[in-house]
Design a protein around this motif. Structure first.
Motif, short mmCIF file in Angstrom:
data_model
loop_
_atom_site.label_atom_id
_atom_site.label_comp_id
_atom_site.label_asym_id
_atom_site.label_seq_id
_atom_site.Cartn_x
_atom_site.Cartn_y
_atom_site.Cartn_z
N ASP A 139 0.80 -1.58 0.13
CA ASP A 139 0.31 0.06 -0.09
C ASP A 139 1.16 1.61 0.55
OD1 ASP A 139 -2.03 2.21 0.09
OD2 ASP A 139 -2.53 0.91 2.70
N TYR A 140 1.24 1.73 -1.08
CA TYR A 140 2.24 2.46 -1.24
C TYR A 140 1.96 3.93 -0.66
CZ TYR A 140 5.93 -0.77 -2.87
OH TYR A 140 6.91 -1.66 -2.74
N GLU A 141 1.10 4.19 -0.53
CA GLU A 141 0.64 5.83 -0.36
C GLU A 141 1.16 5.73 0.93
OE1 GLU A 141 -3.83 6.40 -1.28
OE2 GLU A 141 -4.45 5.31 0.71
N LYS A 142 1.33 4.63 1.57
CA LYS A 142 1.66 5.00 2.82
C LYS A 142 3.07 4.93 2.92
CE LYS A 142 -1.84 2.42 5.38
NZ LYS A 142 -3.13 1.95 5.01
N CYS A 143 4.26 4.84 2.09
CA CYS A 143 5.19 4.42 1.52
C CYS A 143 5.61 6.22 2.42
CB CYS A 143 5.67 4.01 0.33
SG CYS A 143 7.12 3.66 0.17
N LEU A 144 6.49 5.79 2.83
CA LEU A 144 7.99 7.22 3.19
C LEU A 144 9.00 7.12 2.66
CD1 LEU A 144 8.03 6.54 7.53
CD2 LEU A 144 6.69 8.06 6.06
N VAL A 150 14.00 -1.84 0.30
CA VAL A 150 15.00 -2.39 -0.85
C VAL A 150 16.29 -3.22 -0.26
CG1 VAL A 150 16.45 -0.85 -2.11
CG2 VAL A 150 13.94 -0.37 -1.65
N GLN A 151 16.72 -2.53 1.48
CA GLN A 151 18.25 -2.81 2.09
C GLN A 151 17.71 -4.11 2.28
OE1 GLN A 151 18.19 1.21 4.49
NE2 GLN A 151 20.33 0.65 4.01
N ALA A 152 16.59 -4.64 3.89
CA ALA A 152 16.11 -5.55 3.19
C ALA A 152 16.04 -6.86 2.64
CB ALA A 152 14.93 -5.95 4.31
N CYS A 153 15.96 -6.22 1.76
CA CYS A 153 15.68 -6.98 0.34
C CYS A 153 17.23 -7.29 -0.65
CB CYS A 153 14.59 -7.13 -0.44
SG CYS A 153 14.34 -7.33 -2.30
N VAL A 196 10.09 -4.73 8.58
CA VAL A 196 11.00 -3.27 8.87
C VAL A 196 10.14 -2.65 8.32
CG1 VAL A 196 13.10 -4.53 8.72
CG2 VAL A 196 12.76 -3.82 6.78
N CYS A 197 9.52 -2.95 7.56
CA CYS A 197 8.40 -1.74 7.48
C CYS A 197 7.92 -0.62 7.96
CB CYS A 197 6.82 -1.83 6.51
SG CYS A 197 6.61 -0.86 5.51
N PRO A 198 8.21 0.53 8.55
CA PRO A 198 7.32 1.07 9.63
C PRO A 198 5.89 1.70 10.43
CG PRO A 198 8.74 2.96 8.23
CD PRO A 198 8.76 1.49 7.45
N THR A 199 5.35 1.50 8.38
CA THR A 199 4.18 2.18 8.63
C THR A 199 2.65 1.54 7.63
OG1 THR A 199 4.79 2.29 6.33
CG2 THR A 199 5.25 4.47 7.83
N ASN A 200 3.36 0.62 7.73
CA ASN A 200 3.13 -0.75 7.35
C ASN A 200 2.04 -0.84 5.58
OD1 ASN A 200 1.77 -2.55 8.69
ND2 ASN A 200 -0.04 -1.37 10.02
N ALA A 201 2.91 -0.38 5.33
CA ALA A 201 2.85 -0.03 3.60
C ALA A 201 2.91 -0.80 3.47
CB ALA A 201 3.78 0.91 2.94
N LEU A 202 3.40 -1.95 4.41
CA LEU A 202 3.31 -3.64 3.30
C LEU A 202 3.12 -4.26 4.81
CD1 LEU A 202 7.68 -3.65 2.94
CD2 LEU A 202 5.66 -3.53 1.22
N LYS A 203 1.80 -5.17 4.44
CA LYS A 203 1.30 -5.39 5.07
C LYS A 203 0.07 -7.15 4.99
CE LYS A 203 -2.18 -3.36 6.63
NZ LYS A 203 -3.52 -1.94 7.31
#
Lengths: 234, 106
Positions: A139-144, A150-153, A196-203
């Motif tokens: 949900d990339y409208e939550k992405c900071l 990217v670093q974790a991947c 590692v996502c801080p905003t729940n953009a990845l859920k």
């Protein structure tokens, strides 16, 4: 080789190792700078600039996550310039991104007196949820744009390199190769990016389905169906 | 004079030039050139262009002057590279020397 140096932070003399970053020294005196993009599992990149402090004699503010300390450095952690930058970064971020599921950012907004209505009529990153696999949604409208996923991947955890940063400026975004669906990339669905996502953009998909009111059995059936579909594709 | 070195760093404008238009053009230039790595420039260059566009269209909102100042100084102080650190130079100096451009009394 590291040696012990002396620097001044907010008027107090502090001893530190010459190898330390400003943030590491701030942690030893219980005054850590606020962080947005940094995470213990990923390499600090100095992206968010929320951890900036003022160093006397320096033209610009210094990001404490990546700046090394020096002998005789005089640091101010809460000067007017520092506070203005921190508040404005939060206000600009809040005007662009949905921070409703980021409690850490919400508490920083309170701490620095950020006005959540500061930038009216601002362009946002509003977009549809990307739902293309049985494991998690994007949900990339939550992405900071903290780059942690990217670093974790990539080099910090998984060495899979399924995602990267695409585009430029305000339009920059986390993307797959040619923006294709995740199952068609090198992604192995390890879930480190979600962690590692801080905003729940990845859920997590289960959480996503539960929010839509589905019960446990319905979720199980839906996920099994999606996994079968993906098995056929890959 | 607070100037930086670099190609195209000095632009001579006649006094007949429309400063609102020039600033708006500059705002779009920096929003377009921003790479998007650090937050102050990625977000600030966009916010700055939006406010400068409103100023050009004559539809400023209450508080736009203070907003533009906060965005400008945040980019100048906190950006990662020279692009973000100078993306507001012309705007901040216009605000200081030609405040009437923004509908503010000198």
């Amino acid at each position: 080789m590291s040696e012990t140096i002396t620097l001044t932070i907010d008027g107090n003399e502090v001893q530190a190792s010459s190898n330390a970053t400003i943030q590491q020294v701030l942690e030893t005196i219980n005054k850590p700078a606020p962080l947005i993009c940094a995470h213990d599992a990923t390499t600090p990149e100095g992206l968010c600039r929320q951890c900036v402090v003022e160093v006397e004699g320096w033209r610009v503010l210094a990001p404490s996550c990546v700046t090394k300390v020096n002998e005789g450095m005089v640091i101010h952690t809460a000067s007017e310039r520092v506070l203005r930058s921190r508040r404005t970064i939060l206000e600009m971020l809040n005007a662009s991104v949905d921070l409703s599921e980021s409690p850490e950012l919400q508490s920083q907004m309170d701490e620095f007196g950020a006005d959540c209505e500061r930038f009216p009529e601002a362009k946002t990153r509003e977009q549809d949820v990307k739902d293309d696999n049985p494991f998690f949604v994007r949900d990339y409208e939550k992405c900071l744009m903290c780059w942690r996923c990217v670093q974790a991947c990539g080099d910090d955890i998984q060495y899979t390199y399924a995602i990267s940063v695409g585009g430029r400026g305000f339009e920059s975004k986390i993307s797959t190769f040619f923006d294709g669906p995740l199952p068609e990339t090198t992604c192995v669905f390890c879930g480190n990016c979600v962690a590692v996502c801080p905003t729940n953009a990845l859920k997590n998909k289960t959480e996503f389905f539960m929010e839509q009111g589905m019960d446990y059995d319905a979720i199980r059936i839906e996920k099994r169906k999606e996994k079968k579909q993906m098995g056929g594709k890959k | 004079m607070g100037l930086t070195l670099g190609s195209g760093a000095v632009i001579v404008l006649s006094e007949n030039v429309d400063l609102k238009q020039t600033l708006s053009d500059l705002g779009h230039f920096f929003a377009h050139e921003s790479c998007g790595k650090c937050y102050p420039c990625q977000l600030g260059s966009q916010r700055q262009a939006e406010i400068l566009d409103r100023n050009l269209a004559g539809s400023v909102l209450e508080g736009d002057f203070a907003r533009l100042e906060d965005v400008g100084w945040t980019m100048t102080d906190a950006s990662l590279c020279g692009l973000g650190q100078t993306a507001a130079s012309a705007v901040l100096s216009a605000m200081e020397h030609f405040p009437e451009t923004f509908g503010v009394e000198k």
